[in-house]
Design a protein around this motif. Structure first.
Motif, PDB file in Angstrom:
ATOM      1  N   LEU A   8      -8.051   7.830  -6.004  1.00 16.25           N
ATOM      2  CA  LEU A   8      -7.266   8.984  -6.434  1.00 16.25           C
ATOM      3  C   LEU A   8      -8.076  10.245  -6.195  1.00 16.25           C
ATOM      4  O   LEU A   8      -9.264  10.301  -6.522  1.00 16.25           O
ATOM      5  CB  LEU A   8      -6.926   8.878  -7.928  1.00 16.25           C
ATOM      6  CG  LEU A   8      -6.167   7.634  -8.363  1.00 16.25           C
ATOM      7  CD1 LEU A   8      -6.038   7.605  -9.879  1.00 16.25           C
ATOM      8  CD2 LEU A   8      -4.797   7.589  -7.696  1.00 16.25           C
ATOM      9  N   VAL A  50      -3.910  10.184  -2.368  1.00 14.94           N
ATOM     10  CA  VAL A  50      -4.035   8.780  -2.760  1.00 14.94           C
ATOM     11  C   VAL A  50      -4.372   7.982  -1.513  1.00 14.94           C
ATOM     12  O   VAL A  50      -3.772   8.181  -0.454  1.00 14.94           O
ATOM     13  CB  VAL A  50      -2.720   8.231  -3.354  1.00 14.94           C
ATOM     14  CG1 VAL A  50      -2.854   6.757  -3.720  1.00 14.94           C
ATOM     15  CG2 VAL A  50      -2.266   9.050  -4.555  1.00 14.94           C
ATOM     16  N   GLN A  51      -5.321   7.078  -1.642  1.00 18.78           N
ATOM     17  CA  GLN A  51      -5.613   6.111  -0.580  1.00 18.78           C
ATOM     18  C   GLN A  51      -5.564   4.735  -1.219  1.00 18.78           C
ATOM     19  O   GLN A  51      -6.163   4.505  -2.272  1.00 18.78           O
ATOM     20  CB  GLN A  51      -6.996   6.355   0.018  1.00 18.78           C
ATOM     21  CG  GLN A  51      -7.344   5.348   1.106  1.00 18.78           C
ATOM     22  CD  GLN A  51      -8.677   5.676   1.744  1.00 18.78           C
ATOM     23  OE1 GLN A  51      -8.953   6.811   2.089  1.00 18.78           O
ATOM     24  NE2 GLN A  51      -9.506   4.657   1.886  1.00 18.78           N
ATOM     25  N   VAL A  52      -4.848   3.816  -0.592  1.00 16.47           N
ATOM     26  CA  VAL A  52      -4.726   2.460  -1.102  1.00 16.47           C
ATOM     27  C   VAL A  52      -5.156   1.490  -0.005  1.00 16.47           C
ATOM     28  O   VAL A  52      -4.595   1.492   1.093  1.00 16.47           O
ATOM     29  CB  VAL A  52      -3.279   2.146  -1.548  1.00 16.47           C
ATOM     30  CG1 VAL A  52      -3.166   0.713  -2.048  1.00 16.47           C
ATOM     31  CG2 VAL A  52      -2.820   3.132  -2.623  1.00 16.47           C
ATOM     32  N   ALA A 103       0.624   1.985 -11.055  1.00 16.99           N
ATOM     33  CA  ALA A 103       0.495   1.231  -9.798  1.00 16.99           C
ATOM     34  C   ALA A 103       0.976  -0.208  -9.971  1.00 16.99           C
ATOM     35  O   ALA A 103       1.576  -0.778  -9.051  1.00 16.99           O
ATOM     36  CB  ALA A 103      -0.953   1.255  -9.321  1.00 16.99           C
ATOM     37  N   THR A 158       2.674   1.657  -3.438  1.00 17.73           N
ATOM     38  CA  THR A 158       1.726   2.099  -4.459  1.00 17.73           C
ATOM     39  C   THR A 158       1.450   3.586  -4.314  1.00 17.73           C
ATOM     40  O   THR A 158       1.493   4.343  -5.288  1.00 17.73           O
ATOM     41  CB  THR A 158       0.407   1.302  -4.345  1.00 17.73           C
ATOM     42  OG1 THR A 158       0.682  -0.094  -4.497  1.00 17.73           O
ATOM     43  CG2 THR A 158      -0.592   1.740  -5.396  1.00 17.73           C
ATOM     44  N   THR A 159       1.199   4.027  -3.092  1.00 19.66           N
ATOM     45  CA  THR A 159       0.902   5.435  -2.831  1.00 19.66           C
ATOM     46  C   THR A 159       2.054   6.336  -3.254  1.00 19.66           C
ATOM     47  O   THR A 159       1.870   7.322  -3.978  1.00 19.66           O
ATOM     48  CB  THR A 159       0.578   5.644  -1.338  1.00 19.66           C
ATOM     49  OG1 THR A 159      -0.531   4.813  -0.982  1.00 19.66           O
ATOM     50  CG2 THR A 159       0.262   7.095  -1.026  1.00 19.66           C
ATOM     51  N   ALA A 192       0.827  -1.204   0.000  1.00 20.73           N
ATOM     52  CA  ALA A 192       0.000   0.000   0.000  1.00 20.73           C
ATOM     53  C   ALA A 192       0.863   1.257   0.000  1.00 20.73           C
ATOM     54  O   ALA A 192       0.591   2.214  -0.739  1.00 20.73           O
ATOM     55  CB  ALA A 192      -0.950  -0.014   1.203  1.00 20.73           C
ATOM     56  N   ILE A 218      -7.584   1.467  -5.136  1.00 26.16           N
ATOM     57  CA  ILE A 218      -6.904   2.758  -5.119  1.00 26.16           C
ATOM     58  C   ILE A 218      -7.937   3.864  -5.299  1.00 26.16           C
ATOM     59  O   ILE A 218      -8.753   3.818  -6.227  1.00 26.16           O
ATOM     60  CB  ILE A 218      -5.856   2.834  -6.249  1.00 26.16           C
ATOM     61  CG1 ILE A 218      -4.824   1.712  -6.096  1.00 26.16           C
ATOM     62  CG2 ILE A 218      -5.187   4.209  -6.262  1.00 26.16           C
ATOM     63  CD1 ILE A 218      -3.910   1.541  -7.295  1.00 26.16           C
ATOM     64  N   GLN A 255       2.257   9.106  -6.357  1.00 23.30           N
ATOM     65  CA  GLN A 255       2.557  10.505  -6.059  1.00 23.30           C
ATOM     66  C   GLN A 255       3.781  10.990  -6.845  1.00 23.30           C
ATOM     67  O   GLN A 255       3.773  12.097  -7.390  1.00 23.30           O
ATOM     68  CB  GLN A 255       2.799  10.691  -4.562  1.00 23.30           C
ATOM     69  CG  GLN A 255       1.555  10.551  -3.724  1.00 23.30           C
ATOM     70  CD  GLN A 255       1.855  10.635  -2.241  1.00 23.30           C
ATOM     71  OE1 GLN A 255       2.840  10.072  -1.754  1.00 23.30           O
ATOM     72  NE2 GLN A 255       1.009  11.332  -1.507  1.00 23.30           N
TER      73      GLN A 255
END
Length: 133
Positions: free
Chosen positions: A97, A73-75, A113, A55-56, A52, A95, A60
């Motif tokens: 965005l 971003v939230q994963v 990602a 990926t974030t 997570a 994800i 970014q």
């Protein structure tokens, strides 16, 4: 860059102190129902957190390089949300965005990602030669 970490047991059953060459310190533990003290995430939570986080950060960095209006971003990741599949373990990743992104930018970020280093590590063949003292 070489990545490494060390785990060291202590006086609390199943609580592990983790360190890296840069001097960072963090912990892992097991839940109470497994005999741990539940003072830190378990090893599988740490692996999921790594995916997570990677990926974030990857999203970014890419958006910043492209000067895209990604504001957050939230994963969310989950291991085997429907139980262990017959073909092996599965990690689902969702994800979210934030920002004024168009559909093309959003689709490109989805592709990016898939290329985050932890994603590639988890998907690819990994060998773990092990020695014992």
């Amino acid at each position: 860059m070489t990545h490494s970490a060390r785990a060291q047991s202590g006086n609390t059953p199943y609580r592990v102190t983790l360190t890296d060459p840069q001097g960072h310190v963090w912990y892992a533990d097991e839940p109470l129902d497994k005999g741990g003290a539940d003072t830190a995430p378990g090893p599988l939570q740490i692996v999921l957190s790594a995916l997570a986080a990677c990926t974030t950060v990857t999203l970014q960095m890419y958006a910043a390089r492209k000067q895209w209006p990604l504001t957050g971003v939230q994963v969310d990741v989950q291991l085997n949300p429907d139980g262990v599949p017959a073909a092996g373990n599965q990690i689902t990743r969702h994800i979210t965005l934030q920002g004024d992104l168009d559909d093309e930018q959003r689709q490109r970020l989805l592709q990016v990602a898939q290329a985050c280093p932890v994603h590639k590590l988890l998907e690819g063949p990994v060998q773990i030669p092990t020695t014992l003292d």
